[in-house]
Design a protein around this motif. Structure first.
Motif, PDB file in Angstrom:
ATOM      1  N   SER A  15       3.763   7.436   2.914  1.00  0.00           N
ATOM      2  CA  SER A  15       4.121   6.216   3.635  1.00  0.00           C
ATOM      3  C   SER A  15       3.946   5.004   2.730  1.00  0.00           C
ATOM      4  CB  SER A  15       3.251   6.039   4.887  1.00  0.00           C
ATOM      5  OG  SER A  15       1.890   5.910   4.525  1.00  0.00           O
ATOM      6  N   PRO A  48      11.546  -0.198   8.890  1.00  0.00           N
ATOM      7  CA  PRO A  48      10.173  -0.189   9.414  1.00  0.00           C
ATOM      8  C   PRO A  48      10.037   0.783  10.586  1.00  0.00           C
ATOM      9  CG  PRO A  48      10.930  -2.441   9.079  1.00  0.00           C
ATOM     10  CD  PRO A  48      12.120  -1.559   8.896  1.00  0.00           C
ATOM     11  N   ASP A  49       8.910   1.515  10.611  1.00  0.00           N
ATOM     12  CA  ASP A  49       8.537   2.422  11.706  1.00  0.00           C
ATOM     13  C   ASP A  49       9.600   3.478  11.984  1.00  0.00           C
ATOM     14  OD1 ASP A  49       6.125   0.940  12.232  1.00  0.00           O
ATOM     15  OD2 ASP A  49       7.393  -0.581  13.161  1.00  0.00           O
ATOM     16  N   GLU A  99       3.170   0.659   3.175  1.00  0.00           N
ATOM     17  CA  GLU A  99       2.819  -0.440   4.072  1.00  0.00           C
ATOM     18  C   GLU A  99       2.915  -1.746   3.282  1.00  0.00           C
ATOM     19  OE1 GLU A  99      -1.345  -1.505   5.922  1.00  0.00           O
ATOM     20  OE2 GLU A  99      -0.505   0.223   6.980  1.00  0.00           O
ATOM     21  N   HIS A 156       2.314  -5.886   3.453  1.00  0.00           N
ATOM     22  CA  HIS A 156       1.632  -6.952   4.200  1.00  0.00           C
ATOM     23  C   HIS A 156       2.040  -8.306   3.613  1.00  0.00           C
ATOM     24  CE1 HIS A 156      -1.442  -9.030   6.467  1.00  0.00           C
ATOM     25  NE2 HIS A 156      -2.003  -9.484   5.360  1.00  0.00           N
ATOM     26  N   THR A 186       2.525  -7.233   8.956  1.00  0.00           N
ATOM     27  CA  THR A 186       2.458  -5.921   8.293  1.00  0.00           C
ATOM     28  C   THR A 186       3.634  -5.068   8.751  1.00  0.00           C
ATOM     29  OG1 THR A 186       0.045  -6.006   8.150  1.00  0.00           O
ATOM     30  CG2 THR A 186       1.071  -3.845   7.898  1.00  0.00           C
ATOM     31  N   TYR A 187       4.319  -4.444   7.779  1.00  0.00           N
ATOM     32  CA  TYR A 187       5.452  -3.557   8.048  1.00  0.00           C
ATOM     33  C   TYR A 187       5.069  -2.160   7.540  1.00  0.00           C
ATOM     34  CZ  TYR A 187       7.940  -8.024   8.390  1.00  0.00           C
ATOM     35  OH  TYR A 187       8.344  -9.301   8.718  1.00  0.00           O
ATOM     36  N   VAL A 188       5.220  -1.152   8.412  1.00  0.00           N
ATOM     37  CA  VAL A 188       4.881   0.227   8.048  1.00  0.00           C
ATOM     38  C   VAL A 188       6.172   1.031   7.928  1.00  0.00           C
ATOM     39  CG1 VAL A 188       3.667   2.326   8.735  1.00  0.00           C
ATOM     40  CG2 VAL A 188       2.641   0.086   9.192  1.00  0.00           C
ATOM     41  N   THR A 219       0.862  -1.196   0.000  1.00  0.00           N
ATOM     42  CA  THR A 219       0.000   0.000   0.000  1.00  0.00           C
ATOM     43  C   THR A 219       0.886   1.229   0.000  1.00  0.00           C
ATOM     44  OG1 THR A 219      -1.686  -1.183   1.258  1.00  0.00           O
ATOM     45  CG2 THR A 219      -1.834   1.220   1.199  1.00  0.00           C
TER      46      THR A 219
END
Length: 1609
Positions: free
Chosen positions: A930, A965-966, A932, A934, A941-943, A850
């Motif tokens: 951003s 990530p994050d 995302e 999955h 899930t990695y954001v 995403t």
């Protein structure tokens, strides 16, 4: 000293370290004095921010400082028209002390400016009661009382700026003989306004084109200056008005000069011509204007970013399709240079301005050369490089056109010489500047020049001359009421007089001497003229002044002259200090090809080489030599014999700071060698960058520009060396080599890169393409020493592609792409061998990706986007994100969220991803919010937050990012971001954590934590499913349209009776002034009832009460609200009256004008006001035709409204809400039909509803059949129809029209067949004479025996895009009313454009199978022949070459007395030439110029004037018609005529012709010629001279009037 130019006034000292409160207040006062009010507001705001916000923690001094700061800022807000903010600051200052007199006065001033005269009067009285000794309160009472008196009985005059009536400023001067308060004689003298003449522009047409809409303001101010009634001398009000008008003219003249330099007229002309047809031209023109606007608003970062994007776009254009490519690129270079200058990057500023100069010199374009030299000089001067600035500005001297420009130029050159210690030359240039300032009538530059001369005389110890000069400067400062300049000059004058008193003026200078070793390097002798007086002497200059004159002979008593060959001398002279330059004084020297002069200073143990700035020739008297490395090399320069290389670049950013620190580490010399492959098309035209990652530091994205060989770099098979100095990175771990994909052939096959420094050599093999169309499409590579990049395809690709390309490529082509068949073979090859496709791996899994694009202007991208994933098991590289899961065609649009499914190898736990794009497409830059990812099978899930640009024109210019990530990428948008490669290059990651460089730190933004609390109401259905946004407007910054998505509670937000908290981090907005709360109306239940919003940040809590619906189906249907703290918005004003018992149907027809940008995307609303009731704010959103795009340019839209019966419609209100990208709207007219009564009301509008145009209104009230009045500054439309009350006309339903009529066309329809349409084809043939074409707007009027078509605009020909060019034939097709048999035509133009004069060969009209030809064969030009731009033509009859006839000597002449009355309204007068034609029963008199009045007045046709003329001409008998016209020339050509009276002297018969309308090419029907009948106002204009036709027209008008009267009954 006063600075003329804002850019000069704002010195670089404002960009220094944090300052104290007093320093910032002083800085604000300086900016305020210089009229830089926005910068002053910024200084005051910064000062206030330093004070404690809590009164409990504030001392008495802090409170007093805050009050003074608020009042000072309030005064500046008033100056820029932000009256509400001024009032807020004034009220804030009164909160802690109600009797704070300065706050009371400021509040009164703000209320007065807002038109609240009664309230202002109250606070003036309150202040006077507290401080009766302050004269300002009494003056305020007087002006408020006068304003109230003048507004009684006419509400429209309450606000002075809306009426245009200036009489209140001088009215009471006649009545009041007693002065207010005691005024000393010295005070009276000081307040006298020095009145200087303001000559009209030398070329009004050019000035009008440069100033655009501001030209009318220039004309209006000029008329005020010359109106002695308004500006009555020696009166307070008259002098004040004169001073304001004079300042306005000075400002506009300065803007004219600026725009002449910024964008030459020919560039504007070419773009304007192409605007009509080509979207590319429109885009370029729009972007250039946007960049200029951003720079005017001091938004230089945004201006640079936008200019960089435009440059990339233009570089990709095909010059065959866009012939203006190179001049447009040069214009962008100029804007980029200015932006980088203001941002402090002097190197880049110089680079872009030199590019601009190179283009200008190559085209011999003096306008552009002047602009570029001007800008280069400013960069050099701003960076302290006075030697270079002198060279550049002296080159500009022959190009300076106006005295004002020369005054500025000479002053700046003199300042540079002063800075180098050459006070004699500084004085001479100051004197030249003063002479030009006097010629320009500019007292400010007269003052500046005098001060420079006086300072130079002081340095030269010419104290008596300095005393006299300072006294003259002091008088100039007093005349200008410049208190700061007065104080500075008085101090300098005191110092000079002290020196005179000490006897310094009569004693030699007490200066130390030193020994100089002078080495003259020359291989050629001096060529002396045949004269005993020939000599050459040297002067050394430094920071202590000059050394005095030095003879170059070894023995000064030797009669033999110095021969000019290399020699070394020892000379004792005055100690000049640290050396800055040399000067050679040449007396009768033929020539001398000098190489250089070296000076060794024995005192300072320094040795310095100086080079000639120009060659020594027979005309040389004084020539400068500047230090080696400071000689400017100009492009295409043939003047110099001695060129010693390019100018030394300016140090900027980190280098500047490092240069100031003696203990800072020394820079390291790097040599980077690149080897380009030998495959066909291997070279690149793109810009190449290298990043060096070491174990101590990193050098980020250094551009590899000019190689040591000075050849074109990166050519096929070439090896290029690049040397530069930078910080020591330590041991080199990795490099990143990349290019920006620009240029015609950007793909690059790179063999290898080699880096040498500190005795070490690191080799990086590459052997592959960096090409967005080849292989894995990468244009950026991270490389490790002695390790080839991992792609399998690279080595095989070189051999295979070289063989394939050689068989298909043209031999001379820079780079050829494979044919379509071979492309398939390549694709097959990649499918088989490329590692990157791991979708068929045995452990392939599905990932759902995403991608969210930021919601800000220009955030979307058209480039190809790629994603790589790096995990703890393996890597999955470079998947193109091209097919979304929802099959969306347009991906990565602004604010969009796109989802993709990727099948690839299971990388395990994802450690890092790489997101990148290839920079292709018009809008390649991308703001990514951003990502995302999955992992579908494992449900993990990695954001990856991003929130930054991937753009070659932004910040660190990166288009590739490695993300964890994050964790947001390390730097902010405009800072440089390190590029760690996941797991494989941990050393690089470590290096990226080092402390940022100084230039990086300066650009990072301070962020603040915000907590926004939203309370939804408890009414049924209060919640919303729509997306909600908030905009925070502060006094420092603003946060635009921040989405409120995920509350802290994790619940669904905006539910009924819920309170939701949203936290986010963003830029510090300063003090929060207003917010905008809105939603996007999406979802099943979008309507929302909001109770309040609360914003907490930096310890502050600001509450915004609301208590209303935001719903497109409720109340006023608003879904967006602007809110102020603690102030509830006004209640809903719209009521739904569609269900009223007397509701009826109305059909509303809205016609949008057919002009550029006339359409709107905003929501449009209509209110109707009748004699029974009113119905308010109906949104026009569903047309009868179900059109999707409403209110487009030239469109006619029809709507049906069901609403209360308002009775007879008196007026309507039409408005829009200003939303959408193109909100401004130009409606032509509105027609409302009451269906049941069959009554039709017509409302002409013909004006902008645009917050950025004219009076900036987006709402207007219109009476039936009466155009809306314009703002006080603009001219009123034709008021002929305003005296009768509008009467609705009975009409049958109008048949559907095949197409809307053109805007400029009005028709007089005969009663017999009013609706019949005929197709007309008009052919115009432009002559072949030089300059025969025109840029003006051309119109044709067709006069038939049944009807006429009036002033049809000939805009868009069928077979070309640019009509009326030399020797061209243009066809125009339009449908209009059937006129019957064509009798005459009128062909005319409006005189606009840089080349308005037109030579027309003939005009041909085809219709109904008939062809009627009208020969012309003459000029329509205000500068040619009879100066006519309008001609009435008969079929097959050529007009005379010159229509003006001298009838004064005819035998049967009689005398006519002509009285012309000009209306008394703003701008009514004209400077054009006026002509009168008289037509009678016995003959006619054509085109007599009215130029010599009976009373010998010099100024004719002024506003409110009555002028009488005698005309000696043949007796025409009874006068039936006159023709009044002007030629459109002069500064203010538009003319509002009240009436004309013609008296036949011998018969004593008087004929009166009422007019009461504009003759103006920019007003109403744009006519500058009228045919008039006695005692009849102009209605439908007549052009027929034939008596029979005139009688038919009169009968037709009578029958038409009779029909209207019958309909009324």
């Amino acid at each position: 000293m006063v600075k003329k130019d804002d850019e000069i006034s704002v010195s670089s000292e404002t960009k220094g370290p944090l300052k104290s409160f007093q320093a910032l207040m002083g800085e604000g006062e300086k900016f305020s004095r210089d009229k830089l009010y926005i910068k002053a507001i910024q200084s005051y705001t910064e000062a206030l921010d330093l004070l404690p916000q809590d009164d409990d923690k504030s001392t008495a001094k802090d409170i007093n400082d805050r009050l003074n700061g608020l009042v000072a800022r309030s005064a500046c807000y008033l100056k820029i028209g932000k009256n509400n903010l001024a009032l807020q600051d004034a009220e804030e200052s009164l909160k802690s002390n109600k009797e704070f007199t300065r706050g009371l006065y400021q509040k009164a001033e703000a209320l007065y400016a807002m038109g609240e005269f009664e309230l202002a009067l109250m606070f003036y009285h309150r202040g006077k009661k507290l401080r009766s000794d302050l004269r300002e309160f009494q003056l305020g009472i007087n002006k408020a009382q006068e304003a109230i008196d003048n507004s009684v009985g006419d509400p429209n005059r309450v606000k002075l700026e809306a009426s245009g009536d200036l009489s209140i400023f001088y009215k009471n001067d006649e009545k009041k003989k007693q002065p207010i308060g005691y005024v000393r004689a010295s005070q009276k003298k000081d307040t006298t306004v020095q009145r200087k003449p303001h000559p009209p522009p030398a070329n009004p047409r050019t000035t009008k084109q440069l100033l655009g809409d501001l030209y009318e303001d220039r004309v209006f101010l000029d008329k005020i200056i010359n109106n002695t009634t308004v500006t009555k001398p020696n009166t307070r009000s008259g002098d004040a008005i004169y001073q304001l008008a004079s300042d306005g003219i000075d400002y506009l003249d300065g803007r004219t000069h600026f725009w002449r330099q910024q964008e030459p007229l020919y560039a504007r002309k070419s773009l304007k011509k192409a605007d009509n047809n080509d979207e590319t031209y429109k885009y370029v023109h729009r972007e250039l204007e946007a960049i200029d606007e951003l720079q005017n608003m001091d938004q230089f970062v945004d201006a640079r970013r936008r200019a960089q994007r435009l440059l990339e776009f233009c570089e990709r254009l095909d010059e065959r399709k866009f012939p203006e490519k190179q001049p447009v690129i040069a214009d962008v270079y100029s804007r980029l240079g200015n932006a980088y200058l203001e941002l402090g990057d002097y190197n880049k500023a110089l680079d872009y301005h030199f590019r601009d100069l190179t283009y200008a010199e190559s085209k011999h374009d003096t306008d552009r050369s002047s602009r570029a030299l001007d800008n280069l000089g400013r960069v050099y001067a701003r960076s302290g490089q006075f030697a270079q600035a002198i060279q550049v500005w002296e080159r500009k001297i022959p190009l300076a056109s106006s005295p004002l420009e020369k005054a500025w130029l000479f002053h700046e050159i003199g300042q540079c010489h002063f800075g180098l210690g050459d006070y004699e030359r500084a004085k001479r240039y100051g004197e030249r500047s003063y002479v030009e300032a006097v010629a320009a009538n500019d007292p400010i530059w007269q003052l500046n020049a005098k001060v420079l001369v006086a300072h130079s005389e002081t340095k030269l110890r010419q104290y008596r001359d300095a005393e006299k000069t300072f006294e003259e400067a002091l008088e100039l400062a007093r005349n200008q009421h410049d208190m700061a300049a007065e104080r500075a000059i008085e101090r300098a004058l005191k110092d000079v007089r002290d020196q005179i008193a000490k006897g310094a003026a009569d004693s030699p200078p007490d200066r130390a001497e030193t020994m100089y070793d002078i080495k003259v390097n020359s291989d050629e002798p001096i060529e002396y003229a045949d004269d005993k007086e020939s000599l050459i002497k040297l002067t050394i200059f430094g920071d202590n002044g000059s050394s005095g004159s030095i003879d170059l002979r070894g023995n000064e008593n030797d009669p033999k002259k110095y021969d000019g060959y290399t020699t070394t001398l020892k000379k004792k002279a005055y100690d000049a200090g640290k050396l800055t330059k040399l000067a050679l004084t040449c007396t009768k020297i033929g020539s001398w090809p000098l190489d250089s002069i070296e000076i060794s200073d024995s005192k300072r143990k320094t040795k310095q080489k100086f080079l000639l700035a120009d060659s020594i020739e027979s005309t040389t008297t004084v020539i400068d030599l500047f230090p080696e490395g400071s000689i400017v090399e100009f492009p295409f320069d043939t003047r110099k014999n001695n060129k010693k290389g390019k100018p030394k670049p300016v140090q900027s950013g980190r280098q500047l700071s490092a240069a100031r620190q003696d203990d800072s580490p020394k820079p390291v010399q790097y040599t980077v060698t690149t080897k380009t492959g030998s495959a066909l098309g291997s070279g690149t035209d793109a810009n190449v960058f290298i990043t060096l990652n070491g174990d101590k530091d990193k050098i980020d994205r250094h551009r590899l520009g000019t190689p040591e060989s000075n050849r074109n770099p990166f050519e096929k098979g070439s090896k290029d060396d690049f040397k530069f100095e930078d910080t020591d990175v330590g041991k080199l771990k990795t490099i990143v080599i990349e290019h920006d994909n620009s240029g015609a052939a950007s793909g690059w096959f790179l063999d290898s890169v080699e880096v040498k420094y500190n005795g070490n050599t690191y080799k990086f093999p590459v052997g592959r393409w960096l090409d967005s169309d080849e292989g894995d499409k990468r244009i950026s590579l991270e490389l490790e020493p002695n390790k080839k990049p991992a792609s399998k395809i690279a080595s095989e690709l070189e051999d295979n592609q070289e063989e394939s390309r050689s068989s298909i490529s043209p031999p001379n082509e820079k780079k050829a792409r494979p044919s379509s068949t071979e492309k398939v073979e390549y694709d097959d090859f990649f499918d088989d061998d490329n590692d990157d496709d791991d979708s068929h791996a045995p452990n392939a899994v599905d990932y759902e990706v995403t991608v969210k694009t930021g919601d800000k202007r220009g955030a979307g991208t058209d480039a190809n986007v790629y994603l790589s994933m790096f995990g703890d098991k393996t890597n999955s590289e470079r998947h193109e994100l091209k097919e979304t899961m929802d099959r969306t065609i347009n991906r990565f649009e602004k604010g969009a969220t796109n989802r993709f499914k990727i099948q690839g190898a299971d990388v395990g736990k994802i450690k890092t991803i790489r997101i990148e794009h290839d920079g292709t497409g018009i809008g390649a830059g991308w703001y990514l919010d951003s990502i995302e990812i999955h992992h579908v099978s494992r449900n993990e899930t990695y954001v990856f937050p991003v929130d930054r640009w991937l753009d070659t024109g932004e910040g660190d210019k990166r288009i590739s990012l490695d993300l964890e990530p994050d964790k947001k990428p390390g730097q902010a948008k405009d800072s440089k971001t390190p590029d760690p490669k996941a797991s494989e290059t941990s050393s690089t990651t470590d290096a990226s954590k080092k402390t940022a460089k100084p230039d990086d730190q300066s650009t990072s933004k301070k962020t603040t934590q915000y907590l926004v609390t939203v309370k939804t109401g408890s009414a049924m259905g209060s919640g919303t499913d729509a997306n909600v946004f908030i905009t925070l407007n502060g006094d420092k910054q603003r946060i635009v349209r921040r989405p409120l998505e995920k509350p802290d509670s994790g619940r669904n937000p905006f539910e009924r009776n819920s309170k939701d908290d949203f936290k986010f981090e963003d830029t510090d907005v300063g003090q929060l002034k207003t917010i905008v709360l809105e939603h996007d109306n999406t979802g099943l239940a979008s309507g929302w009832y909001c109770d309040f919003v609360e914003v907490k940040y930096n310890g502050n809590t600001v509450k915004f009460p609301i208590g209303r619906w935001l719903d497109s189906d409720e109340g006023d249907k608003l879904i967006s609200l602007e809110l102020e703290p603690n102030k509830k918005p006004s209640a809903n004003t719209t009521t739904d009256d569609s269900h009223a018992p007397d509701a009826v149907d109305y059909e509303v027809t809205v016609k949008t004008a057919k002009k550029k940008g006339a359409g709107t995307d905003a929501n449009v609303y209509l209110g109707m006001y009748g004699d029974k009731t009113k119905t308010e704010r109906h949104q026009l959103k569903e047309s009868i035709e179900k059109s999707r795009n409403l209110f487009e340019s030239g469109a006619t839209n029809r709507f049906k409204i069901h609403a209360a019966d308002v009775g007879k419609i008196k007026s309507i209100r039409i408005e829009h809400d200003g939303t959408g990208i193109g909100a401004g709207w130009y409606p032509d007219s509105i027609e409302i039909r009451h269906i049941s009564h069959n009554e039709t009301y017509f409302f002409p509008i013909d004006r902008w509803l645009d917050s950025g145009e004219g009076d900036k209104r987006i709402s207007i009230d219109v009476d039936a059949s009466q155009k809306p009045g314009q703002s006080s500054e603009s001219k009123s439309p034709d008021p002929a129809s305003t005296k009768k009350e509008p009467t609705p006309a009975k009409s049958e339903p109008a048949p559907a029209k095949s197409e809307p009529a053109p805007k400029a066309t009005t028709t007089t329809q005969a009663p017999s067949d009013p609706n019949k349409k005929t197709q007309y084809t008009v052919t115009t043939k432009t002559g072949s004479a030089l300059g025969a074409g025109t840029d003006a707007n051309v119109y044709i009027t067709l006069n038939g025996d049944k009807n006429k078509v009036v002033r049809q605009s000939l805009e868009k020909p069928e077979d070309s895009w640019n009509p009326f060019e030399r020797n061209s034939k243009d066809n125009f097709v339009f449908n209009e009313v059937d006129i019957g048999q064509l009798k005459t035509i009128i062909i005319e133009h409006d005189g606009t454009g840089s080349g308005a004069g037109w030579f027309c060969d003939f005009v041909e009209v085809k219709y109904n199978g008939n062809t009627v030809k009208f020969p012309v064969g003459r000029w329509l030009d205000v500068d040619e022949g009879d100066k006519r731009i309008s001609l009435e033509l008969e079929p097959n009859k050529k007009p005379p070459a010159k229509i003006i006839t001298d009838t004064s000597k005819a035998g049967n002449n009689v005398e006519y007395e002509v009285t012309v009355k000009t209306a008394k309204k703003s701008g009514a007068g004209t400077d054009a030439n006026v002509y009168l034609g008289i037509f009678g029963e016995q003959g006619k008199v054509e085109r007599q110029e009215l130029k010599e009045p009976i009373d010998k007045s010099r100024n004719l046709f002024e506003s409110g004037a009555t002028n009488r003329f005698k005309v000696n001409a043949p007796d025409v008998g009874k006068i039936t018609t006159i023709r009044l016209e002007h030629d459109g020339s002069g500064i203010g050509a538009g003319w509002y005529v009240d009436s004309v009276e013609v008296r036949h002297v011998s018969h004593n018969e008087t004929y009166k012709f009422p007019i009461d309308r504009w003759l103006d090419a920019g007003e109403g029907d744009k006519r500058i010629s009228l045919d008039l009948e006695p005692n009849k106002k102009p209605g439908q204009l007549k052009y027929d001279d034939d008596d029979h036709e005139r009688e038919e027209n009169i009968e037709y008008e009578k029958s038409k009037t009779g029909d209207e009267e019958q309909n009324t009954q």
